[in-house]
Design a protein around this motif. Structure first.
Motif, PDB file in Angstrom:
ATOM      1  N   LEU A   1       6.318  10.252  41.455  1.00 31.57           N
ATOM      2  CA  LEU A   1       6.630  10.039  40.044  1.00 31.57           C
ATOM      3  C   LEU A   1       6.731  11.346  39.273  1.00 31.57           C
ATOM      4  CD1 LEU A   1       4.236   7.025  39.334  1.00 31.57           C
ATOM      5  CD2 LEU A   1       6.656   6.958  39.925  1.00 31.57           C
ATOM      6  N   ARG A   2       6.596  12.467  39.966  1.00 27.01           N
ATOM      7  CA  ARG A   2       6.664  13.751  39.273  1.00 27.01           C
ATOM      8  C   ARG A   2       8.104  14.242  39.206  1.00 27.01           C
ATOM      9  NH1 ARG A   2       2.540  17.461  42.447  1.00 27.01           N
ATOM     10  NH2 ARG A   2       3.748  16.546  44.150  1.00 27.01           N
ATOM     11  N   ARG A   3       8.389  15.017  38.146  1.00 24.13           N
ATOM     12  CA  ARG A   3       9.733  15.531  37.978  1.00 24.13           C
ATOM     13  C   ARG A   3      10.055  16.544  39.065  1.00 24.13           C
ATOM     14  NH1 ARG A   3      13.300  15.302  34.129  1.00 24.13           N
ATOM     15  NH2 ARG A   3      11.801  14.329  32.713  1.00 24.13           N
ATOM     16  N   ARG A   4      11.218  16.367  39.692  1.00 24.55           N
ATOM     17  CA  ARG A   4      11.667  17.343  40.678  1.00 24.55           C
ATOM     18  C   ARG A   4      12.189  18.591  39.986  1.00 24.55           C
ATOM     19  NH1 ARG A   4      14.750  13.236  41.802  1.00 24.55           N
ATOM     20  NH2 ARG A   4      16.543  14.513  41.304  1.00 24.55           N
ATOM     21  N   ARG A   5      12.120  19.720  40.680  1.00 27.74           N
ATOM     22  CA  ARG A   5      12.729  20.959  40.201  1.00 27.74           C
ATOM     23  C   ARG A   5      14.229  20.852  40.407  1.00 27.74           C
ATOM     24  NH1 ARG A   5      13.555  25.607  43.221  1.00 27.74           N
ATOM     25  NH2 ARG A   5      12.265  24.715  44.857  1.00 27.74           N
ATOM     26  N   VAL A   6      14.993  20.921  39.309  1.00 25.75           N
ATOM     27  CA  VAL A   6      16.450  20.799  39.389  1.00 25.75           C
ATOM     28  C   VAL A   6      17.058  22.182  39.495  1.00 25.75           C
ATOM     29  CG1 VAL A   6      18.520  19.971  38.242  1.00 25.75           C
ATOM     30  CG2 VAL A   6      16.392  18.685  38.038  1.00 25.75           C
ATOM     31  N   GLU A   7      17.789  22.423  40.561  1.00 26.39           N
ATOM     32  CA  GLU A   7      18.397  23.718  40.785  1.00 26.39           C
ATOM     33  C   GLU A   7      19.890  23.646  40.521  1.00 26.39           C
ATOM     34  OE1 GLU A   7      17.372  24.845  44.706  1.00 26.39           O
ATOM     35  OE2 GLU A   7      15.249  25.111  44.261  1.00 26.39           O
ATOM     36  N   PRO A   8      20.527  24.781  40.211  1.00 24.47           N
ATOM     37  CA  PRO A   8      21.971  24.769  40.013  1.00 24.47           C
ATOM     38  C   PRO A   8      22.688  24.270  41.264  1.00 24.47           C
ATOM     39  CG  PRO A   8      21.005  26.851  39.301  1.00 24.47           C
ATOM     40  CD  PRO A   8      19.925  26.108  40.014  1.00 24.47           C
ATOM     41  N   GLU A   9      23.802  23.566  41.021  1.00 23.69           N
ATOM     42  CA  GLU A   9      24.589  23.066  42.131  1.00 23.69           C
ATOM     43  C   GLU A   9      25.243  24.226  42.883  1.00 23.69           C
ATOM     44  OE1 GLU A   9      25.115  19.954  43.331  1.00 23.69           O
ATOM     45  OE2 GLU A   9      23.553  19.304  41.974  1.00 23.69           O
ATOM     46  N   PRO A  10      25.257  24.198  44.200  1.00 21.30           N
ATOM     47  CA  PRO A  10      25.970  25.224  44.944  1.00 21.30           C
ATOM     48  C   PRO A  10      27.461  25.088  44.757  1.00 21.30           C
ATOM     49  CG  PRO A  10      25.154  23.541  46.419  1.00 21.30           C
ATOM     50  CD  PRO A  10      24.591  23.224  45.068  1.00 21.30           C
ATOM     51  N   ALA A  11      28.186  26.114  45.163  1.00 19.59           N
ATOM     52  CA  ALA A  11      29.631  26.103  44.955  1.00 19.59           C
ATOM     53  C   ALA A  11      30.304  24.996  45.745  1.00 19.59           C
ATOM     54  CB  ALA A  11      30.218  27.457  45.364  1.00 19.59           C
TER      55      ALA A  11
END
Length: 420
Positions: A399-409
């Motif tokens: 239930l914890r927020r995931r770390r959102v990373e920039p989308e790869p190319a």
């Protein structure tokens, strides 16, 4: 999506969907507008002189095919590519659906129906995996809510088309139209989803430490994912009671068939009107939160049925569990592809959808048996299924927020291991 960036809206998601995703979503609508085989197979067969028992055997074969289709389609798609599975399964569905009209006996009918069920569901893991590969992570929930909208619109409008065909033509025409829509989807997919448009997850099937492509063994080794799959199975057992235990309960409570029809109308209206719009907010949450909350609401709605049964309480219970469906369903569809490694996307999706198909198949047996044994107490059982499903999903997805990373190319080759 970077920190502080605005969350995608419905319109922005529609505008930025890639061409292949648009084709797959539109194809899902077309195929579901004429998905008549499940609903009318028994009526057609009995009208052709088959006994009720023989018709039941053919229908059971269709269900077996549908259950196995997701697992088979997921495995094949990760090996040979999504395009061939989408187009091949639609072509196979078209041929086998049309062939149902000409089956000479129950055993040929069962074989054809099993094949039709398998091919009809085999395309889904490939199509869903392709959508995942072409869609940024922060838009998965919204895009899958749009995909569900096409299914729900097709399921709502389709019976009207079936009624017209039966009024002015015949059951033969009904199945030929069903076959034609599948073939049309397959042709459009083959032409529009050319080789250069397909992501290549299968190419990532070999890793530095593994010479052979990964199989379902890798999926089954993901214990947290299996907890979520168990939750999805239990939720399917509960959800299918809207067409199994609920009509028996409404009639047994002294209400008319019109009351049951009203409850189904409320459900359908809420899903079509609210689900996509609500996804604008649910997509901002950790993927486990809307799934757990929605499953819990499904369970609470069933428990309300177990109490007093005036029409107002039936409506309240239906609104509660339908809101749970609206909250959870898009995230439930998005989850397997979101957490899967690229080379296993279709298998993860197949592994998640196959137990749900099993739940939809055996759920009516459990619900009707529970109703005859315990009356309204069946809702304590099915509500417990949904609440237990919420617990398993909470344990597996978190239930914890995931770390959102920039989308790869190249999103088609992006790993989602960080989502685990």
């Amino acid at each position: 999506m970077t920190a502080g960036a605005p969350h995608p809206t419905v319109l922005s998601t529609l505008r930025t969907m890639s061409g292949p995703v648009r084709v797959l979503v539109l194809g899902n609508l077309i195929s579901n507008l004429a998905a008549f085989l499940n609903a009318f197979l028994v009526l057609f067969l009995t009208g052709q002189g088959f006994s009720a028992g023989e018709s039941g055997v053919v229908l059971m074969a269709l269900m077996v095919g549908r259950i196995s289709g997701s697992a088979v389609g997921g495995s094949v798609a990760d090996r040979v590519g999504y395009r061939w599975v989408v187009t091949g399964s639609m072509a196979g569905t078209a041929v086998l659906t049309a062939a149902i009209v000409h089956v000479p006996n129950v055993w040929v009918g069962a074989l054809v129906a099993c094949g039709a069920g398998l091919t009809a569901n085999a395309y889904r893991p490939a199509a869903m995996a392709w959508i995942v590969a072409e869609t940024p992570k922060d838009r998965h929930v919204m895009v899958f809510s749009l995909l569900r909208l096409t299914f729900n619109v097709g399921s709502t409008v389709g019976p009207l088309g079936a009624a017209l065909l039966l009024a002015y033509a015949s059951y033969d025409a009904l199945f030929y139209v069903d076959a034609a829509t599948s073939l049309a989807f397959g042709v459009v997919a083959f032409a529009a989803l050319g080789p250069g448009r397909e992501p290549a997850p299968a190419a990532a099937g070999k890793t530095a430490n593994q010479e052979e492509r990964p199989g379902y063994g890798r999926v089954l080794a993901d214990r947290r994912f299996l907890l979520v799959v168990l939750g999805l199975f239990l939720t399917a057992l509960a959800y299918i009671q809207s067409s199994a235990a609920l009509p028996l309960f409404v009639k047994g409570s002294g209400h008319s068939a019109q009351v049951y029809a009203t409850l189904l109308t409320i459900n359908g209206f809420m899903v079509i009107a609210c689900e996509v719009l609500l996804s604008k907010w649910t997509q901002r949450l950790p993927i486990g939160v809307p799934m757990v909350a929605g499953m819990a609401l499904l369970g609470v709605g069933h428990l309300i049925y177990a109490g007093p049964s005036p029409v107002a309480m039936l409506v309240l219970a239906t609104v509660v569990w339908t809101f749970g469906e609206v909250v959870a369903a898009p995230s439930m569809m998005a989850y397997p592809g979101l957490v899967a490694p690229p080379a296993l996307r279709a298998r993860y999706i197949g592994a998640a959808t196959t137990p749900q198909q099993v739940g939809y198949a055996v759920g009516p047996l459990i619900g009707t048996a529970g109703w005859h044994a315990w009356g309204s107490g069946v809702w304590v059982l099915t509500g417990g299924f949904a609440l237990a499903g919420a617990v398993f999903v909470a344990a597996g997805a978190g239930l914890r927020r995931r770390r959102v990373e920039p989308e790869p190319a190249e999103p088609a080759l992006a790993s989602s291991a960080d989502s685990q």
